[in-house]
Every structure is written in C-alpha cells, then in structure tokens.
Scaffold this motif. Structure first.
Motif, PDB file in Angstrom:
ATOM      1  N   TYR A  66     -18.086   1.108 -37.372  1.00  0.00           N
ATOM      2  CA  TYR A  66     -19.179   0.160 -37.589  1.00  0.00           C
ATOM      3  C   TYR A  66     -18.743  -1.263 -37.250  1.00  0.00           C
ATOM      4  O   TYR A  66     -19.466  -2.003 -36.581  1.00  0.00           O
ATOM      5  CB  TYR A  66     -19.675   0.231 -39.035  1.00  0.00           C
ATOM      6  CG  TYR A  66     -20.711  -0.802 -39.355  1.00  0.00           C
ATOM      7  CD1 TYR A  66     -22.017  -0.665 -38.897  1.00  0.00           C
ATOM      8  CD2 TYR A  66     -20.398  -1.936 -40.094  1.00  0.00           C
ATOM      9  CE1 TYR A  66     -22.975  -1.622 -39.168  1.00  0.00           C
ATOM     10  CE2 TYR A  66     -21.337  -2.901 -40.371  1.00  0.00           C
ATOM     11  CZ  TYR A  66     -22.627  -2.740 -39.913  1.00  0.00           C
ATOM     12  OH  TYR A  66     -23.562  -3.692 -40.180  1.00  0.00           O
ATOM     13  N   VAL A  67     -17.551  -1.645 -37.695  1.00  0.00           N
ATOM     14  CA  VAL A  67     -17.058  -2.997 -37.433  1.00  0.00           C
ATOM     15  C   VAL A  67     -16.824  -3.202 -35.942  1.00  0.00           C
ATOM     16  O   VAL A  67     -17.155  -4.255 -35.392  1.00  0.00           O
ATOM     17  CB  VAL A  67     -15.763  -3.262 -38.244  1.00  0.00           C
ATOM     18  CG1 VAL A  67     -15.079  -4.537 -37.792  1.00  0.00           C
ATOM     19  CG2 VAL A  67     -16.086  -3.334 -39.721  1.00  0.00           C
ATOM     20  N   ASP A  68     -16.278  -2.190 -35.274  1.00  0.00           N
ATOM     21  CA  ASP A  68     -16.043  -2.290 -33.835  1.00  0.00           C
ATOM     22  C   ASP A  68     -17.365  -2.447 -33.083  1.00  0.00           C
ATOM     23  O   ASP A  68     -17.471  -3.273 -32.172  1.00  0.00           O
ATOM     24  CB  ASP A  68     -15.295  -1.052 -33.342  1.00  0.00           C
ATOM     25  CG  ASP A  68     -14.920  -1.145 -31.891  1.00  0.00           C
ATOM     26  OD1 ASP A  68     -14.363  -2.185 -31.500  1.00  0.00           O
ATOM     27  OD2 ASP A  68     -15.189  -0.181 -31.150  1.00  0.00           O
ATOM     28  N   ALA A  69     -18.378  -1.692 -33.451  1.00  0.00           N
ATOM     29  CA  ALA A  69     -19.687  -1.801 -32.790  1.00  0.00           C
ATOM     30  C   ALA A  69     -20.334  -3.143 -33.084  1.00  0.00           C
ATOM     31  O   ALA A  69     -20.960  -3.741 -32.207  1.00  0.00           O
ATOM     32  CB  ALA A  69     -20.587  -0.661 -33.248  1.00  0.00           C
ATOM     33  N   ASP A  70     -20.173  -3.647 -34.312  1.00  0.00           N
ATOM     34  CA  ASP A  70     -20.767  -4.925 -34.694  1.00  0.00           C
ATOM     35  C   ASP A  70     -20.102  -6.074 -33.941  1.00  0.00           C
ATOM     36  O   ASP A  70     -20.777  -6.989 -33.474  1.00  0.00           O
ATOM     37  CB  ASP A  70     -20.646  -5.116 -36.204  1.00  0.00           C
ATOM     38  CG  ASP A  70     -21.509  -6.255 -36.706  1.00  0.00           C
ATOM     39  OD1 ASP A  70     -22.646  -6.390 -36.216  1.00  0.00           O
ATOM     40  OD2 ASP A  70     -21.042  -7.003 -37.593  1.00  0.00           O
ATOM     41  N   ILE A  71     -18.778  -6.013 -33.789  1.00  0.00           N
ATOM     42  CA  ILE A  71     -18.061  -7.069 -33.066  1.00  0.00           C
ATOM     43  C   ILE A  71     -18.467  -7.064 -31.598  1.00  0.00           C
ATOM     44  O   ILE A  71     -18.707  -8.124 -31.016  1.00  0.00           O
ATOM     45  CB  ILE A  71     -16.537  -6.885 -33.224  1.00  0.00           C
ATOM     46  CG1 ILE A  71     -16.118  -7.221 -34.651  1.00  0.00           C
ATOM     47  CG2 ILE A  71     -15.773  -7.749 -32.232  1.00  0.00           C
ATOM     48  CD1 ILE A  71     -14.686  -6.893 -34.952  1.00  0.00           C
TER      49      ILE A  71
END
Length: 80
Positions: A66-71
């Motif tokens: 999720y964090v990778d996609a958000d970044i």
C-alpha cells in the motif's frame, strides 16, 4: 519494494495455511477448565506460532504494498 511486499504476502498466506493444517487443538479431558493444548499431526505439544507469524508477515506485506503504491501515485502526480 513491490517484489518484497508480494513475496511477504505470499509467505504470510503460506504460513497461515500450513499453520492451520499441521496444528490442531486437542481437548484435555483431565482439565476441568476446558482448555485446549495445541498439538502437531504426530501428537507432540506445540505452540501455534506459524499461523500467528504468517498473519504478521501478511500484514506487513500488505502495508508495504500500500505504501509503495501510494508513494508512486504521489510521485506521478508531481511529475506532471
């Protein structure tokens, strides 16, 4: 980071499935409280760590994904 998170999700699911297949609850007939000990398929007593750790690894993998996609979504918006 995406490859690591997908690997962690797969490893977590595998640990959850294997932890629930190879470990079972065994009622203790001598105990009046009705507690259950956890045993393996061959009858040895054990704690159910693999299923718990599988859940933790799965959760961290999902958070990293999720964090990778958000970044990436935020960086793509700034590049335009």
């Amino acid at each position: 980071m995406k490859k690591l998170s997908i690997f962690m999700i797969a490893a977590g699911l595998l640990l959850i499935i294997c932890g629930n297949v190879f470990y079972k609850h065994h009622q203790n007939p001598d105990d009046s409280g009705g507690s259950a000990s956890i045993t393996t398929l061959n009858g040895n007593w054990s704690v159910k760590i693999p299923a718990f750790m599988g859940g933790v690894v799965f959760l961290f993998g999902a958070i990293f994904l999720y964090v990778d996609a958000d970044i990436k979504r935020k960086n793509k918006g700034l590049a335009q």
